[in-house]
Scaffold this motif. Structure first.
Motif, PDB file in Angstrom:
ATOM      1  N   LEU A 215       0.818  -1.260  -0.096  1.00  0.00           N
ATOM      2  CA  LEU A 215       0.183   0.018   0.076  1.00  0.00           C
ATOM      3  C   LEU A 215       0.757   1.433   0.073  1.00  0.00           C
ATOM      4  O   LEU A 215       0.460   2.162  -0.676  1.00  0.00           O
ATOM      5  CB  LEU A 215      -0.768   0.068   1.306  1.00  0.00           C
ATOM      6  CG  LEU A 215      -2.055  -0.982   1.419  1.00  0.00           C
ATOM      7  CD1 LEU A 215      -2.783  -0.939   2.550  1.00  0.00           C
ATOM      8  CD2 LEU A 215      -2.948  -1.115   0.121  1.00  0.00           C
ATOM      9  N   GLN A 216       1.660   1.400   0.970  1.00  0.00           N
ATOM     10  CA  GLN A 216       2.719   2.453   0.941  1.00  0.00           C
ATOM     11  C   GLN A 216       4.136   1.894   0.955  1.00  0.00           C
ATOM     12  O   GLN A 216       4.535   0.985   1.485  1.00  0.00           O
ATOM     13  CB  GLN A 216       2.591   3.124   2.222  1.00  0.00           C
ATOM     14  CG  GLN A 216       1.059   4.025   2.168  1.00  0.00           C
ATOM     15  CD  GLN A 216       1.049   4.509   3.670  1.00  0.00           C
ATOM     16  OE1 GLN A 216       2.093   5.026   4.105  1.00  0.00           O
ATOM     17  NE2 GLN A 216      -0.295   4.429   4.087  1.00  0.00           N
ATOM     18  N   LEU A 217       5.090   2.726   0.530  1.00  0.00           N
ATOM     19  CA  LEU A 217       6.566   2.791   0.658  1.00  0.00           C
ATOM     20  C   LEU A 217       7.360   3.922   0.813  1.00  0.00           C
ATOM     21  O   LEU A 217       7.095   4.996   0.267  1.00  0.00           O
ATOM     22  CB  LEU A 217       6.773   2.116  -0.883  1.00  0.00           C
ATOM     23  CG  LEU A 217       8.277   1.364  -1.068  1.00  0.00           C
ATOM     24  CD1 LEU A 217       8.325   0.362  -0.095  1.00  0.00           C
ATOM     25  CD2 LEU A 217       8.268   0.898  -2.452  1.00  0.00           C
ATOM     26  N   ARG A 218       7.907   3.818   2.156  1.00  0.00           N
ATOM     27  CA  ARG A 218       8.441   5.067   2.690  1.00  0.00           C
ATOM     28  C   ARG A 218       9.835   4.817   2.944  1.00  0.00           C
ATOM     29  O   ARG A 218       9.996   4.005   4.297  1.00  0.00           O
ATOM     30  CB  ARG A 218       7.616   5.535   4.136  1.00  0.00           C
ATOM     31  CG  ARG A 218       6.316   6.010   3.743  1.00  0.00           C
ATOM     32  CD  ARG A 218       5.846   6.950   4.971  1.00  0.00           C
ATOM     33  NE  ARG A 218       5.793   5.863   5.870  1.00  0.00           N
ATOM     34  CZ  ARG A 218       4.587   5.216   6.432  1.00  0.00           C
ATOM     35  NH1 ARG A 218       3.432   5.629   6.100  1.00  0.00           N
ATOM     36  NH2 ARG A 218       4.685   4.647   7.538  1.00  0.00           N
ATOM     37  N   GLY A 219      10.738   4.799   2.175  1.00  0.00           N
ATOM     38  CA  GLY A 219      12.090   4.605   2.414  1.00  0.00           C
ATOM     39  C   GLY A 219      12.256   3.204   2.668  1.00  0.00           C
ATOM     40  O   GLY A 219      11.980   2.327   1.879  1.00  0.00           O
ATOM     41  N   GLU A 220      12.643   2.807   3.933  1.00  0.00           N
ATOM     42  CA  GLU A 220      13.027   1.407   4.385  1.00  0.00           C
ATOM     43  C   GLU A 220      11.821   0.734   5.045  1.00  0.00           C
ATOM     44  O   GLU A 220      11.898  -0.178   5.916  1.00  0.00           O
ATOM     45  CB  GLU A 220      14.062   1.111   5.045  1.00  0.00           C
ATOM     46  CG  GLU A 220      15.528   1.650   4.486  1.00  0.00           C
ATOM     47  CD  GLU A 220      16.648   1.219   4.811  1.00  0.00           C
ATOM     48  OE1 GLU A 220      16.725   0.683   6.143  1.00  0.00           O
ATOM     49  OE2 GLU A 220      17.748   0.996   4.006  1.00  0.00           O
ATOM     50  N   GLU A 221      10.829   1.424   5.045  1.00  0.00           N
ATOM     51  CA  GLU A 221       9.527   1.003   5.662  1.00  0.00           C
ATOM     52  C   GLU A 221       8.201   0.894   4.694  1.00  0.00           C
ATOM     53  O   GLU A 221       8.174   1.696   3.921  1.00  0.00           O
ATOM     54  CB  GLU A 221       9.216   2.128   6.843  1.00  0.00           C
ATOM     55  CG  GLU A 221       8.081   1.194   7.894  1.00  0.00           C
ATOM     56  CD  GLU A 221       8.025   2.345   9.045  1.00  0.00           C
ATOM     57  OE1 GLU A 221       8.989   2.506   9.622  1.00  0.00           O
ATOM     58  OE2 GLU A 221       7.088   2.996   8.866  1.00  0.00           O
ATOM     59  N   ALA A 222       7.523  -0.245   4.700  1.00  0.00           N
ATOM     60  CA  ALA A 222       6.531  -0.307   3.800  1.00  0.00           C
ATOM     61  C   ALA A 222       5.246  -0.899   4.613  1.00  0.00           C
ATOM     62  O   ALA A 222       5.380  -1.370   5.668  1.00  0.00           O
ATOM     63  CB  ALA A 222       6.856  -1.557   2.530  1.00  0.00           C
ATOM     64  N   VAL A 223       3.996  -0.647   4.172  1.00  0.00           N
ATOM     65  CA  VAL A 223       2.882  -1.033   4.581  1.00  0.00           C
ATOM     66  C   VAL A 223       2.257  -2.017   3.609  1.00  0.00           C
ATOM     67  O   VAL A 223       1.888  -1.579   2.447  1.00  0.00           O
ATOM     68  CB  VAL A 223       1.920   0.012   5.085  1.00  0.00           C
ATOM     69  CG1 VAL A 223       0.482  -0.529   5.591  1.00  0.00           C
ATOM     70  CG2 VAL A 223       2.532   0.978   6.105  1.00  0.00           C
ATOM     71  N   ILE A 224       1.874  -3.080   3.907  1.00  0.00           N
ATOM     72  CA  ILE A 224       1.507  -4.128   3.003  1.00  0.00           C
ATOM     73  C   ILE A 224       0.098  -4.587   3.601  1.00  0.00           C
ATOM     74  O   ILE A 224      -0.148  -4.704   5.029  1.00  0.00           O
ATOM     75  CB  ILE A 224       2.302  -5.369   2.500  1.00  0.00           C
ATOM     76  CG1 ILE A 224       2.394  -6.261   3.973  1.00  0.00           C
ATOM     77  CG2 ILE A 224       3.531  -4.845   2.140  1.00  0.00           C
ATOM     78  CD1 ILE A 224       3.345  -7.531   3.560  1.00  0.00           C
ATOM     79  N   ASP A 225      -0.954  -5.004   2.863  1.00  0.00           N
ATOM     80  CA  ASP A 225      -2.359  -5.452   3.098  1.00  0.00           C
ATOM     81  C   ASP A 225      -2.348  -6.871   3.094  1.00  0.00           C
ATOM     82  O   ASP A 225      -2.379  -7.586   2.089  1.00  0.00           O
ATOM     83  CB  ASP A 225      -3.333  -4.783   2.305  1.00  0.00           C
ATOM     84  CG  ASP A 225      -4.610  -5.232   2.599  1.00  0.00           C
ATOM     85  OD1 ASP A 225      -4.917  -5.900   3.661  1.00  0.00           O
ATOM     86  OD2 ASP A 225      -5.650  -4.956   1.700  1.00  0.00           O
TER      87      ASP A 225
ATOM     88  N   ASN B 285      14.828  -4.603   4.189  1.00  0.00           N
ATOM     89  CA  ASN B 285      15.986  -4.861   4.241  1.00  0.00           C
ATOM     90  C   ASN B 285      16.626  -4.112   2.927  1.00  0.00           C
ATOM     91  O   ASN B 285      15.764  -3.879   1.808  1.00  0.00           O
ATOM     92  CB  ASN B 285      16.693  -6.200   4.326  1.00  0.00           C
ATOM     93  CG  ASN B 285      16.141  -7.031   3.151  1.00  0.00           C
ATOM     94  OD1 ASN B 285      15.528  -6.923   2.408  1.00  0.00           O
ATOM     95  ND2 ASN B 285      16.639  -8.624   3.291  1.00  0.00           N
ATOM     96  N   ARG B 286      17.992  -4.136   2.657  1.00  0.00           N
ATOM     97  CA  ARG B 286      18.481  -3.197   1.530  1.00  0.00           C
ATOM     98  C   ARG B 286      18.289  -3.923   0.243  1.00  0.00           C
ATOM     99  O   ARG B 286      18.036  -3.295  -0.668  1.00  0.00           O
ATOM    100  CB  ARG B 286      20.048  -3.204   1.608  1.00  0.00           C
ATOM    101  CG  ARG B 286      20.614  -2.645   3.083  1.00  0.00           C
ATOM    102  CD  ARG B 286      21.221  -1.195   3.095  1.00  0.00           C
ATOM    103  NE  ARG B 286      21.296  -0.559   4.047  1.00  0.00           N
ATOM    104  CZ  ARG B 286      21.210   0.973   4.255  1.00  0.00           C
ATOM    105  NH1 ARG B 286      20.936   1.507   2.995  1.00  0.00           N
ATOM    106  NH2 ARG B 286      21.245   1.361   5.352  1.00  0.00           N
ATOM    107  N   ASP B 287      18.032  -5.217   0.131  1.00  0.00           N
ATOM    108  CA  ASP B 287      17.750  -5.860  -1.335  1.00  0.00           C
ATOM    109  C   ASP B 287      16.587  -5.848  -1.695  1.00  0.00           C
ATOM    110  O   ASP B 287      15.977  -6.430  -2.500  1.00  0.00           O
ATOM    111  CB  ASP B 287      18.548  -7.276  -1.425  1.00  0.00           C
ATOM    112  CG  ASP B 287      19.581  -7.650  -0.136  1.00  0.00           C
ATOM    113  OD1 ASP B 287      20.362  -6.917  -0.057  1.00  0.00           O
ATOM    114  OD2 ASP B 287      19.097  -8.433   0.694  1.00  0.00           O
ATOM    115  N   SER B 288      15.589  -5.329  -0.809  1.00  0.00           N
ATOM    116  CA  SER B 288      13.978  -5.381  -1.272  1.00  0.00           C
ATOM    117  C   SER B 288      13.827  -4.659  -2.410  1.00  0.00           C
ATOM    118  O   SER B 288      14.335  -3.389  -2.430  1.00  0.00           O
ATOM    119  CB  SER B 288      13.399  -4.993  -0.038  1.00  0.00           C
ATOM    120  OG  SER B 288      13.631  -5.611   1.244  1.00  0.00           O
ATOM    121  N   HIS B 289      13.258  -5.294  -3.397  1.00  0.00           N
ATOM    122  CA  HIS B 289      13.029  -4.539  -4.689  1.00  0.00           C
ATOM    123  C   HIS B 289      11.535  -4.711  -4.716  1.00  0.00           C
ATOM    124  O   HIS B 289      10.709  -5.734  -5.245  1.00  0.00           O
ATOM    125  CB  HIS B 289      13.581  -5.010  -5.756  1.00  0.00           C
ATOM    126  CG  HIS B 289      15.100  -4.789  -5.784  1.00  0.00           C
ATOM    127  ND1 HIS B 289      15.739  -3.558  -5.829  1.00  0.00           N
ATOM    128  CD2 HIS B 289      16.098  -5.588  -5.659  1.00  0.00           C
ATOM    129  CE1 HIS B 289      16.780  -3.645  -5.660  1.00  0.00           C
ATOM    130  NE2 HIS B 289      17.481  -4.887  -5.750  1.00  0.00           N
TER     131      HIS B 289
END
Lengths: 107, 281
Positions: free
Chosen positions: A29-39, A49-53
């Motif tokens: 749902l949201q991507l803020r730097g190294e933090e994401a909100v998923i449903d 982590n760093r390798d998340s794409h």
């Protein structure tokens, strides 16, 4: 061949898996730097982590550890694209918890 | 190749390359009491890796079983965690979230190596193969591996594995309706309890009480009952041999199933002790 599972869970199961490694399939749902909100049947905060794409509005599979605040620290993430049936993924979680003998080891 | 034969009962079938399951080591089966194995007994069962890790043989040298059913060919879906190319095979470590297991894809040295696709770590793949037990360590001897493009196939596979597990442990979802199995996954699985007793409701005219009792019976008893129920025979019932032939069960299994059905009052014997008809009331 260690007897370790990463159970598939949704938001509602987070509090029973604090400190455990789990697998979550959900929509970003949201991507803020190294933090994401998923449903995943409810919103979950994921510390990436760093390798998340991953991409917003795309399906993602996150394997990670559940923190005491019910966020997840990602160990690995996989972009699943946009064609994901989230109801199906949530159904798998329910079925997996009804038939634990097939899907997970007691932890 | 043949020198491996002595280690496992099924032989090292996958080493035959593309011929996969063809080589079953028929000569080694000779010492087995339980009848000879043939292609007609082969099935392709969707499973989770945990089921493969947990499954055990009833006695040393016996078939590996899941839910009491011997497994032949299996299919699993999982993520590649490690790739380990070796001289004769490529070993992948496969993880589907339930457990991890090694998958060996044998390489035919005579063919060009380039034709064999290799799968990168973290990709989802579907594997078809046989479970091998080699020196107490299990692995899957893969006949074929392909990458998965649609993330929904992972969900689908896990649900299918659950469906087959329930089919073997609790009986078919609905006696007459293959359509149900193909239909809505949601209603079928999430309902839980309704799946066993209620599932037979539509097709069996015997009434509610009979269905509840049938749901408690073993799989053999259920398939015998369903066969009797769907046969157009008159009130003389069906003979043991007819049932055995048409349901594919052994005579011993039919006798056991009949005992069970007699005990729960679902069938009765007619012209002799080996002929049964459904008890309608």
């Amino acid at each position: 061949m260690e007897a370790a599972s990463t159970p598939r869970i949704t938001c509602g199961y987070l509090d029973t898996y604090v400190g455990k490694n789990v697998m979550v399939v959900g929509k970003v749902l949201q991507l803020r730097g190294e933090e994401a909100v998923i449903d995943a049947d409810g919103n979950i905060t994921v510390h990436l982590n760093r390798d998340s794409h991953i991409m917003v509005n795309s399906g993602v599979q996150v394997i990670g550890k559940v923190n005491p605040d019910l966020s997840i620290k990602a160990l690995s993430s996989l972009d699943l694209g946009t064609g994901i049936d989230y109801n199906l993924a949530n159904t798998v979680v329910e079925v997996a918890h009804q038939h634990k003998s097939m899907f997970q080891y007691e932890q | 190749m043949a020198s491996y034969g002595g280690y496992t009962k099924t032989g090292y079938g996958t080493q035959a390359g593309n011929d996969g399951g063809g080589f079953m080591g028929a000569s080694q089966q000779g010492s087995q009491g339980g009848g000879s194995k043939s292609y007609s007994d082969d099935s392709l069962r969707p499973v989770t890796i945990k089921q493969l890790v947990d499954c055990e043989e009833a006695y040393p040298g016996a078939d590996l079983e899941i839910d009491g059913i011997p497994i032949t060919q299996v299919t699993v879906v999982g993520q590649v965690r490690a790739v380990n190319p070796q001289a004769t095979n490529i070993t992948y470590k496969l993880d589907d979230g339930t457990a991890t297991m090694d998958v060996k894809k044998w390489v035919d040295a005579e063919k060009a190596d380039d034709n064999d696709p290799k799968f990168a770590p973290d990709t989802y793949v579907r594997v078809w193969g046989r479970l091998k037990n080699f020196n107490g360590k299990k692995h899957i001897g893969a006949h074929f591996i392909r990458a998965i493009d649609d993330g929904n196939e992972v969900s689908y596979h896990l649900l299918e594995a659950a469906y087959v597990h329930l089919y073997f442990t609790k009986g078919a979802a609905a006696a007459g309706g293959g359509g149900n199995a193909a239909g809505g996954g949601d209603s079928m699985f999430v309902d839980g309890g309704g799946y066993t007793a209620g599932g037979n409701g539509g097709a069996v005219p015997g009434g509610g009480a009979g269905n509840a009792r049938l749901a408690k019976c073993s799989r053999n008893a259920q398939s015998m009952f369903n066969y009797l129920n769907n046969s157009p025979e008159g009130n003389e019932g069906m003979h043991l041999n007819t049932i055995a032939t048409n349901t594919g069960m052994s005579v011993r299994d039919v006798l056991g199933a009949a005992d069970e059905l007699l005990g729960s009052g679902l069938v009765y014997t007619t012209i002799d002790d080996e002929t049964w008809a459904i008890l309608d009331y």
